[in-house]
Design an enzyme around this catalytic site. Sequence first.
Site, PDB file in Angstrom:
ATOM      1  N   HIS A  16       2.485 -15.161   1.373  1.00 20.62           N
ATOM      2  CA  HIS A  16       2.085 -16.541   1.641  1.00 20.62           C
ATOM      3  C   HIS A  16       3.305 -17.377   2.041  1.00 20.62           C
ATOM      4  O   HIS A  16       3.233 -18.202   2.951  1.00 20.62           O
ATOM      5  CB  HIS A  16       1.446 -17.166   0.400  1.00 20.62           C
ATOM      6  CG  HIS A  16       0.188 -16.503  -0.033  1.00 20.62           C
ATOM      7  ND1 HIS A  16      -1.016 -17.169  -0.145  1.00 20.62           N
ATOM      8  CD2 HIS A  16      -0.079 -15.226  -0.406  1.00 20.62           C
ATOM      9  CE1 HIS A  16      -1.953 -16.336  -0.556  1.00 20.62           C
ATOM     10  NE2 HIS A  16      -1.395 -15.153  -0.722  1.00 20.62           N
ATOM     11  N   HIS A 349      -0.698  -0.278   5.729  1.00 23.22           N
ATOM     12  CA  HIS A 349      -1.824  -0.714   4.891  1.00 23.22           C
ATOM     13  C   HIS A 349      -2.630  -1.818   5.569  1.00 23.22           C
ATOM     14  O   HIS A 349      -3.663  -2.237   5.042  1.00 23.22           O
ATOM     15  CB  HIS A 349      -1.304  -1.197   3.543  1.00 23.22           C
ATOM     16  CG  HIS A 349      -0.411  -2.408   3.634  1.00 23.22           C
ATOM     17  ND1 HIS A 349       0.697  -2.475   4.447  1.00 23.22           N
ATOM     18  CD2 HIS A 349      -0.456  -3.615   3.011  1.00 23.22           C
ATOM     19  CE1 HIS A 349       1.284  -3.649   4.316  1.00 23.22           C
ATOM     20  NE2 HIS A 349       0.600  -4.364   3.453  1.00 23.22           N
ATOM     21  N   GLN A 374      -7.488  -6.201   4.472  1.00 17.99           N
ATOM     22  CA  GLN A 374      -6.975  -5.025   5.184  1.00 17.99           C
ATOM     23  C   GLN A 374      -8.056  -4.173   5.853  1.00 17.99           C
ATOM     24  O   GLN A 374      -7.855  -3.717   6.990  1.00 17.99           O
ATOM     25  CB  GLN A 374      -6.113  -4.185   4.240  1.00 17.99           C
ATOM     26  CG  GLN A 374      -4.863  -4.907   3.773  1.00 17.99           C
ATOM     27  CD  GLN A 374      -4.233  -4.298   2.540  1.00 17.99           C
ATOM     28  OE1 GLN A 374      -4.527  -3.158   2.178  1.00 17.99           O
ATOM     29  NE2 GLN A 374      -3.365  -5.052   1.877  1.00 17.99           N
TER      30      GLN A 374
END
Length: 469
Positions: A16, A349, A374
Amino acid sequence: MAPPHFLLVTFPAQGHVNPSLRFARRLIKRTGARVTFVTCVSVFHNSMIANHNKVENLSFLTFSDGFDDGGISTYEDRQKRSVNLKVNGDKALSDFIEATKNGDSPVTCLIYTILLNWAPKVARRFQLPSALLWIQPALVFNIYYTHFMGNKSVFELPNLSSLEIRDLPSFLTPSNTNKGAYDAFQEMMEFLIKETKPKILINTFDSLEPEALTAFPNIDMVAVGPLLPTEIFSGSTNKSVKDQSSSYTLWLDSKTESSVIYVSFGTMVELSKKQIEELARALIEGKRPFLWVITDKSNRETKTEGEEETEIEKIAGFRHELEEVGMIVSWCSQIEVLSHRAVGCFVTHCGWSSTLESLVLGVPVVAFPMWSDQPTNAKLLEESWKTGVRVRENKDGLVERGEIRRCLEAVMEEKSVELRENAKKWKRLAMEAGREGGSSDKNMEAFVEDICGESLIQNLCEAEEVKVK
């Protein structure tokens, strides 16, 4: 005339903080605005912020989430932090807005990231405009928004087949066990649904998600990405790397073009011991050179149930075999690696930052999604942007070595020409959007103009031009 003053509050996690800081710097550079960056003390204690303290017009405000030194590992810890974020964060924002409202630089607008649902309520209390900085793709926002509007049907976009359960953000699937995350997204979306034309600043770019960005006429979606280091768009590689950089860069220099498989699952995702072994065996048996980043996740918030070993401990039994084929490091500059001519595939990922980096740097991927956004990102990479191949799990949720090898061979051999051509196309479009004066800069200017008025932004831009001269 005083420049607009944006209060930007972000959740205390690296995924973030990084895009939020990049947004702040671009906002300042492009519009001359002032930004006060608000986050937790722990962000500074854990060195998540570097090289930003000397940026003109950028200042910092911190508050405590009760875990100033990190160390959050249990459900109870996360619950306690959530309460502290709300109580202490609300007070910090309120006190700052109150203290500056009659001064030379009152707050103009409050911008907040996900998981901070109390922040826009502070803005509303002080009658300030607010905007959500969404650090995932626009499609993921649309899926959440549609779901919490009460439409539980499948969300569809042109050029993308219907979303299956495996393609949804994990918090919306029947198997989700993270009720706290589900509740947080529900609260955020229900707040936005009640707003009139809410502003959503999205870490994407216009040509990447044109349909998703215009899916809801009642929402003002603004593409301000890719929020990545400016060095990428200026053409200079960031050379301020850590101790291991010389070893892995020299190793990469010794390899032929597009021959190396780069493997990284970020700092939050931890693979089970079984999954680690399947991946390791696939790499050993494939006999292609690889660079595998295995970070220390001993202080991670999410652990594999029933497993206390770190990932580096899990490979101890076959590390020698791995190092006969490839190289294992605990850290690398991902942008530097993805920019290297030797790298031909990225096993990822599919975190959104890594996904954007693969697109901006033109590297095809083996998509290996785990949770959160994801799976949706992997769907987009494989079917919409066509720059990768996605792994398929068996009935027990394990991706077997044969499946991993299938995907690696597809990217490195069978589909390599097609995937690399598509990757080059997206690299060009991403560079056009992210460069100085590109579509995302223009979108950012339009956002500030909308918040502050046309005359103010024109005056600020002229002032910036004079300053540059």
